[in-house]
Scaffold this active site. Sequence first.
Site, PDB file in Angstrom:
ATOM      1  CB  ALA A 179      45.410  48.871  47.323  1.00  0.00           C
ATOM      2  CD  GLN A 198      39.397  42.224  39.329  1.00  0.00           C
ATOM      3  OE1 GLN A 198      39.347  41.779  37.847  1.00  0.00           O
ATOM      4  NE2 GLN A 198      40.285  41.634  40.083  1.00  0.00           N
ATOM      5  CG  ASP A 227      46.843  47.054  43.985  1.00  0.00           C
ATOM      6  OD1 ASP A 227      46.404  47.258  42.938  1.00  0.00           O
ATOM      7  OD2 ASP A 227      46.123  46.286  44.856  1.00  0.00           O
ATOM      8  CG  ASN A 241      46.629  49.312  39.214  1.00  0.00           C
ATOM      9  OD1 ASN A 241      46.088  49.160  40.258  1.00  0.00           O
ATOM     10  ND2 ASN A 241      46.183  49.530  38.279  1.00  0.00           N
ATOM     11  CE  LYS A 242      43.670  43.196  39.186  1.00  0.00           C
ATOM     12  NZ  LYS A 242      44.067  41.996  39.866  1.00  0.00           N
TER      13      LYS A 242
HETATM   14  O1  MRU Z   1      42.982  42.181  42.285  1.00  0.00           O
HETATM   15  P1  MRU Z   1      42.269  43.461  42.821  1.00  0.00           P
HETATM   16  O2  MRU Z   1      40.786  43.565  42.291  1.00  0.00           O
HETATM   17  O3  MRU Z   1      42.289  43.606  44.272  1.00  0.00           O
HETATM   18  O4  MRU Z   1      43.192  44.544  42.040  1.00  0.00           O
HETATM   19  C1  MRU Z   1      42.835  45.952  42.486  1.00  0.00           C
HETATM   20  C2  MRU Z   1      43.431  46.810  41.488  1.00  0.00           C
HETATM   21  O5  MRU Z   1      44.477  46.538  40.954  1.00  0.00           O
HETATM   22  C3  MRU Z   1      43.121  48.459  41.811  1.00  0.00           C
HETATM   23  O6  MRU Z   1      43.588  48.803  40.793  1.00  0.00           O
HETATM   24  C4  MRU Z   1      43.980  49.072  42.925  1.00  0.00           C
HETATM   25  O7  MRU Z   1      43.847  48.105  44.201  1.00  0.00           O
HETATM   26  C5  MRU Z   1      43.758  50.174  43.228  1.00  0.00           C
HETATM   27  S1  MRU Z   1      42.253  50.375  44.342  1.00  0.00           S
HETATM   28  C6  MRU Z   1      41.675  51.758  44.509  1.00  0.00           C
END
Ligand code: MRU
Length: 347
Positions: free
Chosen positions: A56, A194, A235, A245-246
């Site tokens: 994010a 990820q 996010d 969040n993810k």
């Molecule tokens: O789809 P992504 O890889 O951008 O998702 C990222 C996440 O969900 C992270 O947990 C979130 O952005 C926190 S970033 C420090």
Amino acid sequence: MATARATSSTIVALRFDGTTLWAIDQTALPWDERWLELRTAADVAAAIRRLAIRGAPLIGVAAAYGIVAELSRDPSAHALERARAILRDARPTAVNLRVAVDRVYEAADAASADRLGAALSEARAIEAEEEAASAAIAAHGADLLAGARRIMTHCNTGALAAPGRGTALAVIAELADRGALDHVLATESRPLLQGARLTAYELARLNISHELIVDSAAAGLIASGAVGAVIVGCDRVAANGDVANKVGTYGLALAAHAAGIPFVVAGPISTIDLETPDGSHIAIEERDPEEVRAAAGRRVTLPDTRCRNPAFDVTPAALVTALVTERGILRAPSTGALAAHCGVAAA
Ligand code: MRU
């Protein structure tokens, strides 16, 4: 005491040289460290959409520089409008993207004599603020989790996801620096892995003891007492404290709640969206079903297997033990408390 352990991952995910944004292609990690040369707002938006740049806070910073890159080629008001339109909705869930784009747009729009200069200084300010936030989050989070020693985390929240050392992973790195961490369990974070590709890579570079687990092992390991706390990034945090969040985060929060261990969310103030009343109003990105049909680049299903692919989920505020931002620790976030934490009077 921590022993001879590297205390910095030295990962810098983005560099802006005045006209071009250079970004590590996160889709190629950990096998290949290759840099993308992004010269236009459209280049940056495409990199954000395919998750070459992700996390994010990092997509906010990248989009800010995407506007500057566009203006370095054409400093007209038309180019500024075009860059904003291209970048603002490249991904829908992380509010940082929209906030950063609007900040740079407004700074440049107010400075018609030097749009480029105004955009550049605003983009640099956003990056510096996020880096400072990361350091403060690390310190506050490590104070909060000083006794946990074994921690589970999800997706990637380190230096690849935010300026500085990241968010949740910055807390983990700070705990390790303080000698207050024994071990990390990192979820692989299907479908794009990820956790497996990026978090395990960052933890290895940080020389932090860790094991990777499949997402479906998380609840059972939490129930068995394998970790003392779960910490994740975010996010978008809605005004009532609900957290997007993810995908998979909600399940971790439920498991942590059932086991009676802290479920902690770490993120900068720029991820809090007081204009969104609760999690039901957060747009959840639905990605290409082909990502679910494949694992590590190889299809694992029949070609026409129907799939759902929400990239995020929403964890209700009631399951969040504490939110950690650069301003400190907010336990049991709720509407009034969150507004006060952000320095805003509650509506
Ligand atoms: O789809 P992504 O890889 O951008 O998702 C990222 C996440 O969900 C992270 O947990 C979130 O952005 C926190 S970033 C420090």
